[in-house]
Design an enzyme around this catalytic site. Structure first.
Site, mmCIF file in Angstrom:
data_model
loop_
_atom_site.group_PDB
_atom_site.id
_atom_site.type_symbol
_atom_site.label_atom_id
_atom_site.label_comp_id
_atom_site.label_asym_id
_atom_site.label_seq_id
_atom_site.Cartn_x
_atom_site.Cartn_y
_atom_site.Cartn_z
ATOM 1 N N MET A 156 66.650 5.729 142.305
ATOM 2 C CA MET A 156 66.086 6.890 142.957
ATOM 3 C C MET A 156 67.097 8.027 142.971
ATOM 4 S SD MET A 156 63.095 5.750 143.671
ATOM 5 C CE MET A 156 63.272 4.648 142.261
ATOM 6 N N CYS A 157 66.615 9.232 143.121
ATOM 7 C CA CYS A 157 67.474 10.408 143.199
ATOM 8 C C CYS A 157 67.811 10.701 144.653
ATOM 9 C CB CYS A 157 66.757 11.601 142.571
ATOM 10 S SG CYS A 157 66.171 11.306 140.880
#
Length: 248
Positions: free
Chosen positions: A1-2
């Site tokens: 995930m960012c």
């Protein structure tokens, strides 16, 4: 995930917001605290968009890690702004690691970021993509789920949807087409922030004359509040409203 972050309000230095806090976005690029199984570091690029007066936002994107850009500290130290959206990227397996795949995506006054992934990509959302004009698909920044989400959201905004309605409607539509997707969206026009917490962490903090929304708190201040899952945040420098996605 960012990891991503948006700020609107009183002028702030980019370095003071993104680089110098104890758990800044820079630190989150190599030492995030809450990835929830979606990778371990955010080394697949980064981007920053900011507003200068009444002009459309300025954008910087790089395909490499934030920590490896030797020009960033000098640039960030020289810029003060009233609105920022920044992100560090952890690419989903199979998606390209290129500059154009990095948030923020932009059009007109808008900056947009997506923290998450669309399950079953691309077949799960092929039907939604088919509704877009072919030119919108051809002009996508990159062949990624985040870029498609931006194209779909941009279409809603162009059709006259209010920003909060556009974001909430898109999340509900994509979640129905691609169950178990992670859809933390972040949108700003430099005056307001609209964001969703959808199977991933999101926090909000009000400051004197400003507000910040982020994947993770950048310091230990007790003013941070976690947004409940499947909720929408609409924030300005003086107001924060949190509602369930799909609620009036």
């Amino acid at each position: 995930m960012c990891r991503h972050l948006a700020y609107v309000g009183a002028p702030v230095g980019l370095a003071d917001l993104l680089l110098t806090p104890a758990h800044s976005l820079l630190r989150q690029s190599w030492a995030p605290r809450d990835m929830r199984g979606g990778g371990t570091v955010n080394a697949d690029g980064y981007g920053i968009g900011w507003y200068a007066g009444d002009a459309e936002p300025v954008r910087l994107r790089r395909a490499g890690p934030m920590w490896s850009d030797a020009t960033l500290p000098g640039l960030a130290g020289s810029v003060a702004t009233t609105g920022v959206l920044a992100a560090v990227r952890s690419a989903t397996v199979g998606m390209p690691v290129v500059e154009t795949a990095c948030a923020p995506f932009t059009s007109g006054p808008w900056l947009f970021s997506h923290n998450g992934l669309v399950r079953g990509w691309p077949s799960s959302v092929a039907g939604l993509a088919a509704r877009l004009p072919v030119t919108d698909l051809l002009l996508m920044d990159a062949p990624t789920d985040s870029a498609l989400l931006w194209a779909l959201l941009r279409a809603r905004l162009s059709a006259g949807d209010k920003p909060a309605d556009a974001v909430a409607g898109l999340v509900a539509e994509v979640a129905a087409a691609a169950p178990e997707s992670r859809l933390n969206l972040l949108l700003t026009d430099g005056a307001r922030i609209v964001a969703t917490a959808w199977t991933h962490a999101l926090w909000v903090r009000q400051l004197p004359g400003a507000v910040v929304v982020a994947s993770e708190p950048y310091d230990e201040d007790p003013g941070w509040h976690e947004v409940p899952d499947r909720h929408l945040v609409t924030a300005t420098p003086t107001t924060v409203d949190i509602t369930g996605v799909g609620e009036p």
